[in-house]
Design a protein around this motif. Structure first.
Motif, PDB file in Angstrom:
ATOM      1  N   THR A   1     -10.309   1.417 -32.899  1.00  0.00           N
ATOM      2  CA  THR A   1      -9.396   2.359 -32.236  1.00  0.00           C
ATOM      3  C   THR A   1      -8.654   3.235 -33.244  1.00  0.00           C
ATOM      4  O   THR A   1      -8.114   4.284 -32.885  1.00  0.00           O
ATOM      5  N   ARG A   2      -8.626   2.830 -34.489  1.00  0.00           N
ATOM      6  CA  ARG A   2      -7.840   3.525 -35.508  1.00  0.00           C
ATOM      7  C   ARG A   2      -8.176   5.021 -35.630  1.00  0.00           C
ATOM      8  O   ARG A   2      -7.260   5.855 -35.628  1.00  0.00           O
ATOM      9  N   PRO A   3      -9.466   5.428 -35.719  1.00  0.00           N
ATOM     10  CA  PRO A   3      -9.753   6.871 -35.819  1.00  0.00           C
ATOM     11  C   PRO A   3      -9.235   7.663 -34.619  1.00  0.00           C
ATOM     12  O   PRO A   3      -8.719   8.776 -34.778  1.00  0.00           O
ATOM     13  N   GLU A   4      -9.367   7.104 -33.423  1.00  0.00           N
ATOM     14  CA  GLU A   4      -8.857   7.770 -32.223  1.00  0.00           C
ATOM     15  C   GLU A   4      -7.341   7.917 -32.287  1.00  0.00           C
ATOM     16  O   GLU A   4      -6.788   8.945 -31.898  1.00  0.00           O
ATOM     17  N   ALA A   5      -6.669   6.881 -32.783  1.00  0.00           N
ATOM     18  CA  ALA A   5      -5.211   6.920 -32.899  1.00  0.00           C
ATOM     19  C   ALA A   5      -4.770   8.000 -33.891  1.00  0.00           C
ATOM     20  O   ALA A   5      -3.827   8.750 -33.630  1.00  0.00           O
ATOM     21  N   ILE A   6      -5.454   8.079 -35.011  1.00  0.00           N
ATOM     22  CA  ILE A   6      -5.123   9.092 -36.026  1.00  0.00           C
ATOM     23  C   ILE A   6      -5.316  10.486 -35.467  1.00  0.00           C
ATOM     24  O   ILE A   6      -4.477  11.384 -35.651  1.00  0.00           O
ATOM     25  N   ASP A   7      -6.416  10.695 -34.747  1.00  0.00           N
ATOM     26  CA  ASP A   7      -6.686  12.005 -34.150  1.00  0.00           C
ATOM     27  C   ASP A   7      -5.614  12.361 -33.125  1.00  0.00           C
ATOM     28  O   ASP A   7      -5.120  13.497 -33.096  1.00  0.00           O
ATOM     29  N   ALA A   8      -5.229  11.387 -32.283  1.00  0.00           N
ATOM     30  CA  ALA A   8      -4.204  11.635 -31.263  1.00  0.00           C
ATOM     31  C   ALA A   8      -2.864  11.985 -31.910  1.00  0.00           C
ATOM     32  O   ALA A   8      -2.149  12.876 -31.434  1.00  0.00           O
ATOM     33  N   LEU A   9      -2.523  11.297 -32.988  1.00  0.00           N
ATOM     34  CA  LEU A   9      -1.265  11.577 -33.682  1.00  0.00           C
ATOM     35  C   LEU A   9      -1.258  12.975 -34.285  1.00  0.00           C
ATOM     36  O   LEU A   9      -0.263  13.697 -34.204  1.00  0.00           O
ATOM     37  N   LYS A  10      -2.368  13.356 -34.880  1.00  0.00           N
ATOM     38  CA  LYS A  10      -2.448  14.690 -35.483  1.00  0.00           C
ATOM     39  C   LYS A  10      -2.297  15.780 -34.416  1.00  0.00           C
ATOM     40  O   LYS A  10      -1.625  16.797 -34.643  1.00  0.00           O
ATOM     41  N   ARG A  11      -2.898  15.564 -33.267  1.00  0.00           N
ATOM     42  CA  ARG A  11      -2.792  16.544 -32.179  1.00  0.00           C
ATOM     43  C   ARG A  11      -1.340  16.666 -31.714  1.00  0.00           C
ATOM     44  O   ARG A  11      -0.810  17.770 -31.558  1.00  0.00           O
ATOM     45  N   SER A  12      -0.714  15.503 -31.493  1.00  0.00           N
ATOM     46  CA  SER A  12       0.656  15.505 -31.013  1.00  0.00           C
ATOM     47  C   SER A  12       1.604  16.129 -32.030  1.00  0.00           C
ATOM     48  O   SER A  12       2.465  16.955 -31.684  1.00  0.00           O
ATOM     49  N   LEU A  13       1.450  15.775 -33.296  1.00  0.00           N
ATOM     50  CA  LEU A  13       2.335  16.303 -34.338  1.00  0.00           C
ATOM     51  C   LEU A  13       2.122  17.804 -34.547  1.00  0.00           C
ATOM     52  O   LEU A  13       3.083  18.533 -34.813  1.00  0.00           O
ATOM     53  N   ALA A  14       0.870  18.240 -34.420  1.00  0.00           N
ATOM     54  CA  ALA A  14       0.592  19.676 -34.575  1.00  0.00           C
ATOM     55  C   ALA A  14       1.289  20.484 -33.482  1.00  0.00           C
ATOM     56  O   ALA A  14       1.906  21.522 -33.746  1.00  0.00           O
TER      57      ALA A  14
ATOM     58  N   VAL B   1       5.045  17.589 -41.654  1.00  0.00           N
ATOM     59  CA  VAL B   1       3.876  18.273 -41.087  1.00  0.00           C
ATOM     60  C   VAL B   1       3.824  19.700 -41.622  1.00  0.00           C
ATOM     61  O   VAL B   1       4.800  20.445 -41.534  1.00  0.00           O
ATOM     62  N   LYS B   2       2.679  20.064 -42.175  1.00  0.00           N
ATOM     63  CA  LYS B   2       2.471  21.432 -42.645  1.00  0.00           C
ATOM     64  C   LYS B   2       1.313  22.045 -41.859  1.00  0.00           C
ATOM     65  O   LYS B   2       0.214  21.489 -41.835  1.00  0.00           O
ATOM     66  N   LEU B   3       1.606  23.158 -41.212  1.00  0.00           N
ATOM     67  CA  LEU B   3       0.569  23.871 -40.457  1.00  0.00           C
ATOM     68  C   LEU B   3       0.133  25.105 -41.219  1.00  0.00           C
ATOM     69  O   LEU B   3       0.948  25.766 -41.875  1.00  0.00           O
ATOM     70  N   GLY B   4      -1.142  25.412 -41.100  1.00  0.00           N
ATOM     71  CA  GLY B   4      -1.641  26.659 -41.663  1.00  0.00           C
ATOM     72  C   GLY B   4      -1.362  27.785 -40.687  1.00  0.00           C
ATOM     73  O   GLY B   4      -0.378  27.769 -39.949  1.00  0.00           O
ATOM     74  N   GLN B   5      -2.254  28.751 -40.634  1.00  0.00           N
ATOM     75  CA  GLN B   5      -2.080  29.895 -39.748  1.00  0.00           C
ATOM     76  C   GLN B   5      -2.357  29.456 -38.303  1.00  0.00           C
ATOM     77  O   GLN B   5      -3.498  29.209 -37.928  1.00  0.00           O
ATOM     78  N   TYR B   6      -1.288  29.351 -37.518  1.00  0.00           N
ATOM     79  CA  TYR B   6      -1.461  28.914 -36.127  1.00  0.00           C
ATOM     80  C   TYR B   6      -1.290  30.056 -35.130  1.00  0.00           C
ATOM     81  O   TYR B   6      -1.530  29.877 -33.940  1.00  0.00           O
TER      82      TYR B   6
END
Length: 457
Positions: A359-372, A122-127
């Motif tokens: 459900t796949r787009p929702e799952a991807i969005d949820a994963l990105k939120r959790s990983l961020a 996971v790479k975050l920009g300016q958080y």
């Protein structure tokens, strides 16, 4: 054992695992011995089948395939452990498995190529110092008055009206009959099926029934009969009458009005566990204020995580996406089941693949939120203590008293939840959040609060 690694797209690691001549020969011989003890061949006892006959009957390719399967089951996990790879999901062969069987020769070196999913980088920009807008949900004192008014109306008594005609808010008892509009004066009136009532109770509120029906009763006195020329709406539920002109004959039999109970301490005692109206009001105010505060906090956190996800770079592995899709669908199934719906009829074998894709787009969005959020916690060294975890576990166990609780799953859930809350708190303290009025960013939906005395404690 020689293992060569290769970084692949979609958070996969490719492994080239070299099987030595001795390993390949041993695997083949073990399969031959195992099959000789278990295979039935006419004319021979188990374990007494000559080797060349066994191979001839079973086929060398079948034995090689079984030996290759044994090699993969034995050495792939060892290769992952040797290389210290944090694998998730199962191994996927790279290349044609039939071709690999053809290449396999006992006593010769064999290279097995597989891919395995790993935790994504996971790479975050300016958080730090995020600037976001969030809607502020403000408490409206009128909410309390609306709840109290509805409770009054539930307990209202109907008293006869004397000395005045019908008006909005009254309750009318009427006889009525509906007819389709006549095409000519000579034609016989045709009754509208179901459009008839004897001493029918009508709440005189505009917008009830078809347009003009209730409004036509306004101004009538008991004993009076009136004929109304009306039209059914084009979107009316019954297609047989939708959009058609109609005539209604209405006789007002009786007129009553609602008498509301007084808003006093006795009323408060009747509708709640409180002794005084002041205590009830205070409890309702606290409840609604708390709900609005919670909504504002939720809006802030959503705005922050939305902004955070905009900065993220992550290549999600397919295993992780599949698991999240499964979790979301399972959650949906449980919710529908708790509502009493037959989920077996809803989730058919034909529907599930389509549902997974939806459900796949929702799952991807949820994963990105959790990983961020997890990456922020990692970068800022945010942790939770054993004391915090134990205290939260005790709260949850008390709330779920009488239910079976898996201690390991509870601890994992509590730990993740506490860490996520700490991460949100850190973001709130290190971001610029502008609160804007409700409806600025999203449309405001009408709310209707229900009074529940159990919630006023």
């Amino acid at each position: 054992m020689k293992v060569t690694q290769e970084k692949l797209p979609a958070s996969q690691i490719g492994l080239d695992i070299e099987i030595t001549p001795e390993m390949s020969k041993n695997a083949y011989e073990q399969v031959v011995q195992r099959m000789s003890r278990s295979v039935n061949i006419p004319g021979f006892r188990k374990g007494k089948v000559p080797r060349h006959i066994l191979i001839q009957r079973l086929g060398r390719e079948r034995i090689k395939a079984a030996a290759l399967d044994d090699l993969m089951n034995q050495y792939l996990p060892k290769a992952v452990e040797q290389e210290n790879i944090q694998a998730i999901g199962s191994f996927e062969p790279r290349g044609d498995i039939d071709q690999l069987i053809q290449q396999f020769e006992p006593g010769q070196t064999l290279t097995i190529q597989v891919a395995v999913d790993v935790e994504p980088e996971v790479k975050l920009g300016q958080y730090k110092g995020l600037t976001v807008q969030a809607e502020e949900a403000k408490y409206d004192p009128e909410q309390v008055e609306q709840v109290l008014k509805r409770e009054q109306e539930k307990r209202a008594t109907l008293i006869p009206v004397e000395g005045r005609p019908a008006q909005e808010g009254d309750v009318a008892f009427v006889d009525f009959q509906g007819y389709f509009a006549q095409e000519s004066e000579e034609a016989e009136p045709k009754e509208i099926p179901g459009a008839k009532g004897d001493n029918f109770q009508v709440e005189l509120q505009e917008g009830r029934f078809i347009p003009g029906f209730v409004e036509g009763i306004f101004g009538m006195n008991p004993g009076e009969t009136k004929t109304l020329n009306l039209k059914f709406p084009d979107e009316y539920g019954d297609k047989d009458v939708a959009g058609k002109d109609a005539t209604f004959t209405i006789t007002l039999n009786e007129l009553k009005e609602r008498e509301l109970p007084a808003l006093d301490d006795e009323f408060a005692q009747e509708v709640s566990d409180f002794s005084t109206l002041a205590e009830l009001r205070e409890s309702l105010e606290k409840r609604f204020q708390g709900e609005k505060d919670d909504q504002t906090k939720a809006n802030q956190r959503k705005a922050l995580v939305d902004a955070l996800v905009e900065t993220i770079e992550v290549d999600l592995p397919e295993t992780m996406i599949r698991q999240e899709v499964d979790r979301l669908i399972t959650q949906q199934v449980m919710q529908l089941s708790n509502m009493g719906l037959d989920v077996k009829r809803l989730f058919t074998s034909e529907m599930v693949p389509r549902l997974r894709e939806q459900t796949r787009p929702e799952a991807i969005d949820a994963l990105k939120r959790s990983l961020a959020l997890k990456e922020v916690a990692k970068q800022e060294s945010l942790t939770v203590t054993d004391e915090e975890i134990q205290a939260e576990e005790a709260k949850v166990i008390k709330e779920l008293e009488g239910q079976d609780v898996d201690p390991q799953r509870l601890r994992a859930f509590v730990t993740e939840d506490l860490l996520q809350n700490k991460t949100y708190t850190w973001l709130e303290e290190n971001s610029n959040i502008e609160l804007v009025p409700e409806g600025t960013l999203t449309p405001v939906e009408d709310e209707e609060e229900d009074f529940d005395s159990d919630e006023e404690e």
